[in-house]
Design a protein around this motif. Structure first.
Motif, PDB file in Angstrom:
ATOM      1  N   SER A 207     -55.457  15.010 -50.365  1.00 22.28           N
ATOM      2  CA  SER A 207     -55.945  15.200 -51.690  1.00 22.28           C
ATOM      3  C   SER A 207     -57.323  13.872 -51.822  1.00 22.28           C
ATOM      4  O   SER A 207     -57.832  13.868 -52.260  1.00 22.28           O
ATOM      5  CB  SER A 207     -54.707  14.251 -52.596  1.00 22.28           C
ATOM      6  N   GLN A 208     -56.499  12.493 -50.578  1.00 18.39           N
ATOM      7  CA  GLN A 208     -57.679  11.668 -50.184  1.00 18.39           C
ATOM      8  C   GLN A 208     -59.225  12.040 -50.059  1.00 18.39           C
ATOM      9  O   GLN A 208     -59.783  11.197 -50.694  1.00 18.39           O
ATOM     10  CB  GLN A 208     -56.175  10.909 -49.487  1.00 18.39           C
ATOM     11  N   ALA A 209     -59.054  13.039 -49.129  1.00 19.67           N
ATOM     12  CA  ALA A 209     -60.099  13.490 -48.703  1.00 19.67           C
ATOM     13  C   ALA A 209     -60.861  13.950 -49.647  1.00 19.67           C
ATOM     14  O   ALA A 209     -62.798  13.959 -49.962  1.00 19.67           O
ATOM     15  CB  ALA A 209     -60.358  14.320 -48.137  1.00 19.67           C
ATOM     16  N   LEU A 210     -60.708  15.128 -51.110  1.00 25.11           N
ATOM     17  CA  LEU A 210     -61.322  15.389 -52.044  1.00 25.11           C
ATOM     18  C   LEU A 210     -62.110  14.182 -52.808  1.00 25.11           C
ATOM     19  O   LEU A 210     -62.544  14.437 -53.394  1.00 25.11           O
ATOM     20  CB  LEU A 210     -59.971  16.028 -52.810  1.00 25.11           C
TER      21      LEU A 210
ATOM     22  N   ALA B 170     -62.237  11.176 -51.973  1.00 26.99           N
ATOM     23  CA  ALA B 170     -63.289  10.025 -51.226  1.00 26.99           C
ATOM     24  C   ALA B 170     -64.163   9.627 -51.557  1.00 26.99           C
ATOM     25  O   ALA B 170     -64.848   7.885 -52.207  1.00 26.99           O
ATOM     26  CB  ALA B 170     -63.155  10.210 -49.798  1.00 26.99           C
ATOM     27  N   GLY B 171     -65.257  10.116 -52.216  1.00 27.45           N
ATOM     28  CA  GLY B 171     -66.110  10.198 -52.794  1.00 27.45           C
ATOM     29  C   GLY B 171     -67.103   9.118 -51.502  1.00 27.45           C
ATOM     30  O   GLY B 171     -67.486   9.401 -50.458  1.00 27.45           O
ATOM     31  N   GLU B 172     -67.849   8.071 -51.843  1.00 24.67           N
ATOM     32  CA  GLU B 172     -68.160   7.157 -51.676  1.00 24.67           C
ATOM     33  C   GLU B 172     -67.244   6.037 -50.451  1.00 24.67           C
ATOM     34  O   GLU B 172     -68.151   5.370 -49.972  1.00 24.67           O
ATOM     35  CB  GLU B 172     -69.501   6.559 -51.664  1.00 24.67           C
ATOM     36  N   ASP B 173     -66.413   6.432 -50.889  1.00 28.52           N
ATOM     37  CA  ASP B 173     -65.603   5.426 -50.127  1.00 28.52           C
ATOM     38  C   ASP B 173     -65.150   6.124 -48.839  1.00 28.52           C
ATOM     39  O   ASP B 173     -64.833   6.968 -48.189  1.00 28.52           O
ATOM     40  CB  ASP B 173     -64.119   5.644 -50.938  1.00 28.52           C
ATOM     41  N   MET B 174     -65.595   5.006 -47.811  1.00 27.45           N
ATOM     42  CA  MET B 174     -65.830   5.334 -46.095  1.00 27.45           C
ATOM     43  C   MET B 174     -64.448   4.456 -46.115  1.00 27.45           C
ATOM     44  O   MET B 174     -64.001   6.056 -44.492  1.00 27.45           O
ATOM     45  CB  MET B 174     -67.163   5.322 -45.589  1.00 27.45           C
ATOM     46  N   GLU B 175     -64.025   3.729 -45.916  1.00 23.25           N
ATOM     47  CA  GLU B 175     -62.623   3.675 -45.599  1.00 23.25           C
ATOM     48  C   GLU B 175     -61.710   4.889 -45.964  1.00 23.25           C
ATOM     49  O   GLU B 175     -60.742   4.840 -44.866  1.00 23.25           O
ATOM     50  CB  GLU B 175     -61.828   2.568 -46.600  1.00 23.25           C
ATOM     51  N   ALA B 176     -61.524   5.135 -47.681  1.00 26.67           N
ATOM     52  CA  ALA B 176     -60.672   6.617 -47.796  1.00 26.67           C
ATOM     53  C   ALA B 176     -60.798   7.762 -46.891  1.00 26.67           C
ATOM     54  O   ALA B 176     -59.761   8.099 -46.681  1.00 26.67           O
ATOM     55  CB  ALA B 176     -60.590   6.635 -49.831  1.00 26.67           C
ATOM     56  N   TRP B 177     -61.876   7.835 -46.505  1.00 30.67           N
ATOM     57  CA  TRP B 177     -62.508   9.596 -46.300  1.00 30.67           C
ATOM     58  C   TRP B 177     -61.390   9.257 -44.552  1.00 30.67           C
ATOM     59  O   TRP B 177     -60.909  10.466 -44.098  1.00 30.67           O
ATOM     60  CB  TRP B 177     -63.573   9.546 -45.912  1.00 30.67           C
ATOM     61  N   LYS B 178     -61.857   8.037 -43.983  1.00 31.33           N
ATOM     62  CA  LYS B 178     -61.392   7.441 -42.670  1.00 31.33           C
ATOM     63  C   LYS B 178     -59.563   8.215 -42.811  1.00 31.33           C
ATOM     64  O   LYS B 178     -59.592   8.246 -41.787  1.00 31.33           O
ATOM     65  CB  LYS B 178     -61.513   6.264 -41.843  1.00 31.33           C
ATOM     66  N   THR B 179     -59.391   6.835 -43.565  1.00 34.22           N
ATOM     67  CA  THR B 179     -57.910   7.005 -43.814  1.00 34.22           C
ATOM     68  C   THR B 179     -57.288   8.220 -43.970  1.00 34.22           C
ATOM     69  O   THR B 179     -56.372   8.281 -43.828  1.00 34.22           O
ATOM     70  CB  THR B 179     -57.373   5.991 -45.074  1.00 34.22           C
ATOM     71  N   SER B 180     -57.711   9.542 -44.654  1.00 33.16           N
ATOM     72  CA  SER B 180     -57.651  10.417 -45.476  1.00 33.16           C
ATOM     73  C   SER B 180     -56.946  11.090 -44.117  1.00 33.16           C
ATOM     74  O   SER B 180     -56.754  12.666 -43.848  1.00 33.16           O
ATOM     75  CB  SER B 180     -58.356  11.533 -46.115  1.00 33.16           C
ATOM     76  N   GLY B 181     -57.873  11.085 -42.798  1.00 32.03           N
ATOM     77  CA  GLY B 181     -57.880  12.029 -41.450  1.00 32.03           C
ATOM     78  C   GLY B 181     -58.804  12.969 -41.405  1.00 32.03           C
ATOM     79  O   GLY B 181     -59.109  13.622 -40.704  1.00 32.03           O
ATOM     80  N   ALA B 182     -59.991  13.036 -42.785  1.00 29.75           N
ATOM     81  CA  ALA B 182     -60.934  13.628 -42.645  1.00 29.75           C
ATOM     82  C   ALA B 182     -62.458  13.464 -41.892  1.00 29.75           C
ATOM     83  O   ALA B 182     -62.459  13.867 -41.246  1.00 29.75           O
ATOM     84  CB  ALA B 182     -61.760  13.932 -43.877  1.00 29.75           C
ATOM     85  N   ASP B 183     -62.477  12.412 -41.585  1.00 34.91           N
ATOM     86  CA  ASP B 183     -63.572  11.935 -40.475  1.00 34.91           C
ATOM     87  C   ASP B 183     -63.741  12.694 -39.360  1.00 34.91           C
ATOM     88  O   ASP B 183     -64.355  13.219 -38.772  1.00 34.91           O
ATOM     89  CB  ASP B 183     -63.351  10.030 -40.359  1.00 34.91           C
TER      90      ASP B 183
ATOM     91  N   ALA C 148     -50.194   5.279 -45.478  1.00 34.06           N
ATOM     92  CA  ALA C 148     -49.077   5.786 -46.886  1.00 34.06           C
ATOM     93  C   ALA C 148     -49.454   6.335 -48.451  1.00 34.06           C
ATOM     94  O   ALA C 148     -48.778   7.085 -48.197  1.00 34.06           O
ATOM     95  CB  ALA C 148     -47.998   5.275 -46.562  1.00 34.06           C
ATOM     96  N   ALA C 149     -50.325   5.077 -48.077  1.00 33.11           N
ATOM     97  CA  ALA C 149     -50.413   5.582 -50.044  1.00 33.11           C
ATOM     98  C   ALA C 149     -52.256   5.978 -49.944  1.00 33.11           C
ATOM     99  O   ALA C 149     -53.354   4.985 -50.388  1.00 33.11           O
ATOM    100  CB  ALA C 149     -49.964   4.150 -51.189  1.00 33.11           C
ATOM    101  N   PRO C 150     -52.292   7.480 -50.392  1.00 29.84           N
ATOM    102  CA  PRO C 150     -53.662   7.420 -50.824  1.00 29.84           C
ATOM    103  C   PRO C 150     -54.376   7.358 -51.819  1.00 29.84           C
ATOM    104  O   PRO C 150     -53.191   7.243 -52.889  1.00 29.84           O
ATOM    105  CB  PRO C 150     -53.674   8.772 -50.573  1.00 29.84           C
ATOM    106  N   HIS C 151     -55.479   7.514 -52.210  1.00 28.73           N
ATOM    107  CA  HIS C 151     -55.529   7.582 -53.824  1.00 28.73           C
ATOM    108  C   HIS C 151     -54.848   8.638 -54.199  1.00 28.73           C
ATOM    109  O   HIS C 151     -54.312   9.713 -53.747  1.00 28.73           O
ATOM    110  CB  HIS C 151     -57.062   7.867 -53.808  1.00 28.73           C
ATOM    111  N   ALA C 152     -55.231   8.516 -55.693  1.00 24.77           N
ATOM    112  CA  ALA C 152     -54.477  10.031 -56.508  1.00 24.77           C
ATOM    113  C   ALA C 152     -55.440  10.881 -56.538  1.00 24.77           C
ATOM    114  O   ALA C 152     -56.232  11.398 -56.149  1.00 24.77           O
ATOM    115  CB  ALA C 152     -54.151   9.418 -58.039  1.00 24.77           C
ATOM    116  N   ALA C 153     -54.443  12.219 -56.666  1.00 28.51           N
ATOM    117  CA  ALA C 153     -54.572  13.702 -56.473  1.00 28.51           C
ATOM    118  C   ALA C 153     -55.913  14.119 -57.543  1.00 28.51           C
ATOM    119  O   ALA C 153     -55.656  13.011 -58.386  1.00 28.51           O
ATOM    120  CB  ALA C 153     -53.976  14.949 -56.361  1.00 28.51           C
ATOM    121  N   PRO C 154     -56.512  15.002 -57.527  1.00 29.07           N
ATOM    122  CA  PRO C 154     -57.334  15.415 -58.965  1.00 29.07           C
ATOM    123  C   PRO C 154     -56.695  15.754 -59.597  1.00 29.07           C
ATOM    124  O   PRO C 154     -55.612  16.344 -59.759  1.00 29.07           O
ATOM    125  CB  PRO C 154     -58.656  16.715 -57.872  1.00 29.07           C
TER     126      PRO C 154
END
Length: 330
Positions: A204-207, A209-222, A253-259
């Motif tokens: 959910s956080q990877a989806l 993340a958009g252009e937010d590189m930090e959120a993308w990395k934090t999600s584990g997707a990177d 522990a606290a990702p962005h909200a799910a789509p």
């Protein structure tokens, strides 16, 4: 084979001497397989809600957008993409999707039904096992690697020719970092060398993340996407597939909200173009780099959260990571 498990002739005989790898996304029901498919495809052709209609296997290949139902009798019936959720399970062997997704230029993806779904006979997905090369197995973090998964994997793994990957999905549901470490270490111990790599991941956080590189990395997707691209680029080379790697740093522990319902991944979610371009440029340089320059090139070659793009040249293999298995504070 009976009618229900018959494999259509076009799937049973692939005459191409060097076809793309076929990766199946497998796991128990509601482990995130369809969400992962949508993430990799850069769009949302598959329903992901727990209450969504059960689907037979969905085979995604590169091409103009289109969909068809392959019947248990081998027939092919074109259908609108938006109608695939209505496919009759009793007479459909699989759903064929073609999408102009750049990730599908590297491989075919096969989204399998959940192995634990009581409404889905195992024969529905077992019939396709001879057609796949490798598996990305999704296990839900809150009940990771159940006995039923281990038993199914013991049967499935012996029939695969390529290296497989384990994703601990919904990792953000483990709110306590100590719980995250404990689950990760337990799964690593219980699976042993059954998988080529293990990655915790918040889909959910990877989806979102958009252009937010930090959120993308934090999600584990990177780290997972970098590994996956390297695996596919080196697929045909002897010894070129990445060795078993450990899991990357755990998501926060606290990702962005799910789509929201009906919202698909943004078209810019994945981008490997800059990674490969930087890698190709680094490989073409004859002079050895100074340590600072080498670090700069490595930073420039990291996966960016935009789109998937096929490479012109083979990328460099990422270095192997070690697991962060010690709980915070230990």
């Amino acid at each position: 084979m009976n009618q229900q498990t018959a494999i259509p002739a076009p799937l049973a005989a692939d005459a191409a001497p060097a076809r793309k790898p076929r990766l199946a996304l497998m796991g128990e029901f509601s482990a995130g397989k369809s969400t992962l498919t949508n993430l990799l495809a850069g769009r949302a052709p598959l329903p992901t809600r727990v209450t969504a209609t059960r689907l037979p296997p969905v085979w995604l290949s590169h091409g103009p957008e289109g969909a068809s139902l392959t019947g248990t009798d081998g027939s092919e019936t074109p259908v609108p993409l938006e109608d695939i959720a209505e496919a009759p399970l009793e007479s459909t062997a699989l759903i064929r999707l073609t999408l102009p997704a750049e990730a599908l230029e590297l491989c075919d993806l096969i989204d399998m039904p959940g192995i634990s779904d009581p409404n889905m006979p195992a024969s529905v997905w077992q019939a396709l096992l001879p057609e796949i090369d490798s598996v990305i197995w999704c296990t839900h973090a809150t009940q990771a690697w159940r006995q039923s998964e281990a038993a199914a994997w013991e049967e499935i793994s012996s029939r695969l020719s390529g290296p497989s990957t384990l994703l601990i999905t919904h990792f953000d549901k483990l709110r306590n970092p100590r719980d995250q470490d404990r689950v990760l270490r337990r799964v690593q111990k219980e699976t042993g060398d059954a998988f080529n790599a293990i990655f915790p991941l918040s889909l959910s956080q990877a989806l979102t993340a958009g252009e937010d590189m930090e959120a993308w990395k934090t999600s584990g997707a990177d780290r997972f996407i970098e590994y996956l691209v390297d695996l596919l680029l080196n697929w045909a080379e002897p010894g070129g597939r990445p060795d078993r790697t450990a899991a990357p740093a755990r998501p926060q522990a606290a990702p962005h909200a799910a789509p929201q319902a009906g919202e698909g991944p943004r078209a810019e979610v994945l981008d490997f173009g800059s990674k490969r371009e930087a890698a190709a440029q680094t490989q073409s340089q004859a002079q050895p780099q100074a340590p600072a320059a080498a670090a700069s090139a490595d930073s420039a070659s990291r996966v960016m959260p935009r789109r998937v793009a096929p490479p012109a040249k083979r990328s460099q293999r990422p270095g192997r990571a070690r697991p962060e298995t010690q709980p915070a504070g230990d």
